[in-house]
Write a protein that holds these residues in place. Structure first.
Motif, short mmCIF file in Angstrom:
data_model
loop_
_atom_site.label_atom_id
_atom_site.label_comp_id
_atom_site.label_asym_id
_atom_site.label_seq_id
_atom_site.Cartn_x
_atom_site.Cartn_y
_atom_site.Cartn_z
N GLY A 57 42.46 70.29 -35.07
CA GLY A 57 41.32 69.52 -34.62
C GLY A 57 41.58 68.06 -34.97
O GLY A 57 42.62 67.71 -35.53
N GLU A 61 37.74 63.63 -31.40
CA GLU A 61 37.15 64.51 -30.38
C GLU A 61 38.17 65.30 -29.57
O GLU A 61 37.86 65.87 -28.54
N HIS A 81 35.68 67.74 -26.07
CA HIS A 81 34.55 67.70 -27.00
C HIS A 81 33.97 66.28 -27.06
O HIS A 81 34.60 65.31 -26.64
N GLU A 84 33.63 65.28 -33.57
CA GLU A 84 34.81 65.67 -34.33
C GLU A 84 35.11 67.15 -34.11
O GLU A 84 34.23 67.99 -34.18
N VAL A 85 36.37 67.47 -33.85
CA VAL A 85 36.80 68.86 -33.71
C VAL A 85 37.21 69.33 -35.10
O VAL A 85 38.22 68.89 -35.64
N SER A 86 36.39 70.20 -35.67
CA SER A 86 36.59 70.56 -37.07
C SER A 86 37.44 71.80 -37.28
O SER A 86 38.09 71.93 -38.31
N SER A 100 38.15 76.10 -30.10
CA SER A 100 37.90 74.92 -30.93
C SER A 100 36.40 74.75 -31.12
O SER A 100 35.62 74.98 -30.20
N SER A 102 33.30 72.07 -32.65
CA SER A 102 33.12 70.63 -32.81
C SER A 102 31.74 70.29 -33.35
O SER A 102 30.80 71.09 -33.26
N ASP A 103 31.63 69.07 -33.86
CA ASP A 103 30.33 68.55 -34.28
C ASP A 103 29.37 68.38 -33.12
O ASP A 103 28.18 68.15 -33.33
N ASP A 104 29.86 68.49 -31.88
CA ASP A 104 28.96 68.43 -30.72
C ASP A 104 28.26 69.77 -30.50
O ASP A 104 27.59 69.95 -29.50
#
Length: 108
Positions: A57, A61, A81, A84-86, A100, A102-104
């Motif tokens: 990640g 993004e 995304h 952030e891709v965590s 993946s 993400s914070d989205d």
């Protein structure tokens, strides 16, 4: 994360690098991958099921993929995304699928 043979250890670092350490020969210098953005300790990386690739990640993004045998080449960059891709994981049965998160608040 460890590779399938459990001989390599993958470590994401806040210095914007990913390191592969040899667990059998710890005196060997680690392999270093770069190109992604690592601004938090939430960003994770993992090996592909066959151990030939690393996926990570990124705080920018995107998802990044490196070939373990060519660490100096630029990674493949996947967009999609809006945060952030965590975390990222390879499908254990299909090398062409990666998940993946993400914070989205999406999983892709």
């Amino acid at each position: 994360s460890v590779n399938p043979s459990r001989t390599k250890l993958l470590a994401s670092s806040a210095d914007h690098h990913i390191y592969i350490f040899d667990c059998v020969l710890p005196e060997v210098e680690p392999t270093i991958f770069s190109g992604h953005v690592h601004n938090s300790f939430y960003v994770k990386s993992s090996f592909s099921p066959d151990g030939r690739y690393v996926v990570s990640g990124s705080s920018d993004e995107c998802v990044y993929i490196w070939d373990v045998s060519t660490p100096l080449l630029p990674p493949i960059r996947l967009h999609g995304h809006h945060g952030e891709v965590s975390d990222v994981r390879w499908c254990p049965t299909d090398m062409f699928k990666i998940a993946s998160s993400s914070d989205d608040t999406t999983v892709r």
